[in-house]
Design a protein around this motif. Structure first.
Motif, short mmCIF file in Angstrom:
data_model
loop_
_atom_site.label_atom_id
_atom_site.label_comp_id
_atom_site.label_asym_id
_atom_site.label_seq_id
_atom_site.Cartn_x
_atom_site.Cartn_y
_atom_site.Cartn_z
N ALA A 82 -6.44 11.13 -6.18
CA ALA A 82 -5.46 10.14 -6.66
C ALA A 82 -5.14 9.09 -5.60
O ALA A 82 -3.99 8.93 -5.21
CB ALA A 82 -4.19 10.86 -7.12
N PRO A 83 -6.16 8.32 -5.15
CA PRO A 83 -5.87 7.27 -4.16
C PRO A 83 -5.14 6.09 -4.79
O PRO A 83 -5.32 5.81 -5.97
CB PRO A 83 -7.26 6.86 -3.68
N GLU A 84 -4.29 5.43 -3.99
CA GLU A 84 -3.56 4.24 -4.43
C GLU A 84 -3.51 3.24 -3.29
O GLU A 84 -3.11 3.60 -2.18
CB GLU A 84 -2.12 4.60 -4.81
N ALA A 85 -3.88 2.00 -3.55
CA ALA A 85 -3.73 0.92 -2.57
C ALA A 85 -2.29 0.43 -2.68
O ALA A 85 -1.90 -0.12 -3.70
CB ALA A 85 -4.71 -0.20 -2.86
N THR A 86 -1.48 0.69 -1.63
CA THR A 86 -0.04 0.51 -1.78
C THR A 86 0.62 -0.51 -0.88
O THR A 86 1.50 -1.22 -1.31
CB THR A 86 0.69 1.84 -1.56
N LEU A 87 0.28 -0.56 0.38
CA LEU A 87 0.97 -1.44 1.32
C LEU A 87 -0.02 -2.45 1.86
O LEU A 87 -1.09 -2.08 2.35
CB LEU A 87 1.58 -0.63 2.46
N TRP A 88 0.34 -3.73 1.83
CA TRP A 88 -0.59 -4.80 2.19
C TRP A 88 -0.14 -5.54 3.43
O TRP A 88 1.04 -5.78 3.62
CB TRP A 88 -0.72 -5.78 1.02
N GLU A 89 -1.09 -5.92 4.25
CA GLU A 89 -0.80 -6.78 5.40
C GLU A 89 -0.82 -8.23 4.92
O GLU A 89 -1.32 -8.54 3.84
CB GLU A 89 -1.84 -6.56 6.50
N ALA A 90 -0.27 -9.14 5.72
CA ALA A 90 -0.21 -10.55 5.36
C ALA A 90 -1.62 -11.11 5.14
O ALA A 90 -2.57 -10.71 5.80
CB ALA A 90 0.50 -11.35 6.45
N GLY A 91 -1.72 -12.04 4.22
CA GLY A 91 -3.02 -12.66 3.92
C GLY A 91 -3.79 -11.81 2.93
O GLY A 91 -3.49 -10.65 2.69
N GLY A 92 -4.76 -12.42 2.32
CA GLY A 92 -5.62 -11.68 1.39
C GLY A 92 -5.24 -11.78 -0.07
O GLY A 92 -6.00 -11.38 -0.94
N LEU A 93 -4.05 -12.32 -0.37
CA LEU A 93 -3.64 -12.46 -1.77
C LEU A 93 -4.30 -13.71 -2.35
O LEU A 93 -4.15 -14.81 -1.82
CB LEU A 93 -2.12 -12.58 -1.88
N VAL A 94 -5.06 -13.52 -3.43
CA VAL A 94 -5.77 -14.62 -4.08
C VAL A 94 -4.96 -15.14 -5.27
O VAL A 94 -4.82 -16.33 -5.48
CB VAL A 94 -7.17 -14.17 -4.55
#
Length: 157
Positions: A82-94
């Motif tokens: 049950a992996p989840e991508a949860t916390l994001w670093e700055a940048g990378g949002l399209v």
């Protein structure tokens, strides 16, 4: 102890245990059409994973992220399945899409669009010289209502 148990114990002794209750730093390799991502972990003990859903913490929010975006991957309930991508670093949002059943309110003194040079037009804003009326001259007034039938926005001043 069976041979399989002995082998598993030996492998754990060599590589060390994987902590499925921790957040693991990773890099997004690609995002699939269904919104899930493929990630490559920083740790060589963690295999790359495909089909990891984004858990953004808000209902109605959908994000598209760039390859190379940095993320922390958690495992719901400590389950390796049950992996989840949860916390994001700055940048990378399209792209970010917010869908709400009633309204979305942005409470800020300034809202910028596009390259940061365009501002939305709102009810109560003053307009000057947008479209020449029949007979010429500049249009001046305040927006009193806005309707959006189809793809054309009509502004009443």
């Amino acid at each position: 102890m069976s041979f399989a148990d002995s082998l598993a114990a030996l492998i754990r002794d060599i590589v060390g245990p994987v902590d499925y209750l921790a957040h693991h730093p990773a890099t997004v390799v690609a995002q699939a059409a269904n919104g899930t991502v493929e990630v490559r972990f920083d740790s060589p003990r963690m295999p790359s994973l495909k089909g990891v859903p984004l858990v953004l913490g808000l209902p109605g929010v959908v994000a598209k992220v760039a390859a190379g975006a940095r993320v922390r991957v958690a495992f719901a309930g400590g389950s390796p399945d049950a992996p989840e991508a949860t916390l994001w670093e700055a940048g990378g949002l399209v792209e970010l899409v917010v869908t709400a059943s009633t309204k979305v309110t942005v409470n800020a003194p300034q809202v910028l669009l596009g390259d940061g040079l365009k501002q939305p037009v709102c009810v109560g804003d003053t307009l000057v010289g947008l479209i020449a009326p029949p007979g010429g001259g500049a249009v001046t007034g305040s927006i009193t209502s806005v309707s959006s039938p189809g793809t054309t926005t009509k502004v009443k001043v």
